[in-house]
Design a protein around this motif. Structure first.
Motif, PDB file in Angstrom:
ATOM      1  N   VAL A  39       0.817  -1.216   0.000  1.00 53.12           N
ATOM      2  CA  VAL A  39       0.000   0.000   0.000  1.00 53.12           C
ATOM      3  C   VAL A  39       0.850   1.265   0.000  1.00 53.12           C
ATOM      4  O   VAL A  39       0.364   2.344  -0.344  1.00 53.12           O
ATOM      5  N   THR A 164      -2.789  -2.788  -4.487  1.00 51.43           N
ATOM      6  CA  THR A 164      -1.707  -3.149  -3.568  1.00 51.43           C
ATOM      7  C   THR A 164      -0.973  -4.421  -3.982  1.00 51.43           C
ATOM      8  O   THR A 164       0.242  -4.516  -3.801  1.00 51.43           O
ATOM      9  N   ARG A 167       1.421  -3.679  -6.871  1.00 53.32           N
ATOM     10  CA  ARG A 167       2.401  -2.714  -6.367  1.00 53.32           C
ATOM     11  C   ARG A 167       3.405  -3.404  -5.441  1.00 53.32           C
ATOM     12  O   ARG A 167       4.609  -3.153  -5.491  1.00 53.32           O
TER      13      ARG A 167
END
Length: 234
Positions: A39, A164, A167
């Protein structure tokens, strides 16, 4: 800090840091910065520490829970499920012994005790902090029931799993497998399930601040209403 136009992200960070700095003014304070893998907790905390000298005359220091992983053998002793990630990954007794208790007592902290990549003890490197220092502890699962009472305030970073997961996986290019950007992929099951279990246990613990970090350039800062039982969650 540039006195001219500031990007949205920097404006949000300045606002968030200003509120954090108002926590227990004149004495030491600990704020948990919580949120799922990928995050953007580490980046955000690093930016807050860098901004601190420009915003107020109070020392801000950061510690990551990643430095308090259990040894690999212990983490995986009961398998590689979401439940074992949530229950077995971190040594909270070590976090209390080396960071939380000495910090509260006015002493130095040891920010890392276990080298995750090398899977061996990390050299003890105590850090001395000011009497009114603000300590940011960042990591996953920080609003779990057994950590109630450890934090003076909590900040939760949030974004959808569709954001998230890729990522987070992008941080480890050598470990990528086909389809692992999909939260439903078996490659992500351990982490997705762990955060689902965690959300169930943490749902009644309202954070002090929420940052919607979906768009890294335009995060949104939310201050929950303490009288509102339901708060923002994706």
């Amino acid at each position: 800090m540039n006195a001219g136009f500031l990007p949205v992200r920097q404006l949000v960070l300045v606002d968030l840091l200003s509120m954090m700095l108002a926590t227990r003014v004149g004495e030491r304070a600990i704020i948990a910065v919580d949120g799922p893998d990928g995050v953007g907790k580490t980046r955000l905390v690093g930016e807050l520490v860098a901004l601190a000298p420009h915003v107020a005359g109070r020392q801000v220091h950061a510690v990551s829970v990643d430095g308090f992983h259990r040894p690999r053998e212990q983490r995986y002793a009961r398998g590689r499920t979401g439940e074992t990630y949530y229950e077995d990954a971190f040594d909270y007794d070590a976090l209390r012994e080396h960071v939380l208790r000495p910090f509260r007592a006015g002493g130095a902290v040891v920010p890392e005790v276990w080298d995750l990549e090398a899977d061996r003890p990390a050299p003890a490197q105590p850090v001395t902090l000011a009497d009114d220092a603000l300590l940011l502890v960042e990591g996953v699962f920080l609003r779990r029931p057994e950590l109630r009472g450890e934090w003076d305030a909590t900040c939760v970073l949030m974004a959808p799993a569709e954001v998230t997961v890729p990522r987070g996986n992008a941080r480890f290019p050598g470990r990528r497998v086909e389809g692992d950007d999909d939260p439903a992929s078996p490659a992500n099951a351990r982490y997705v399930e762990a955060h689902r279990l965690y959300r169930l246990q943490a749902r009644t613990w309202q954070p002090t601040w929420i940052v919607d970090n979906t768009d890294l350039q335009r995060p949104e800062l939310i201050v929950p209403d303490p009288d509102e039982p339901q708060w923002f969650e994706r």
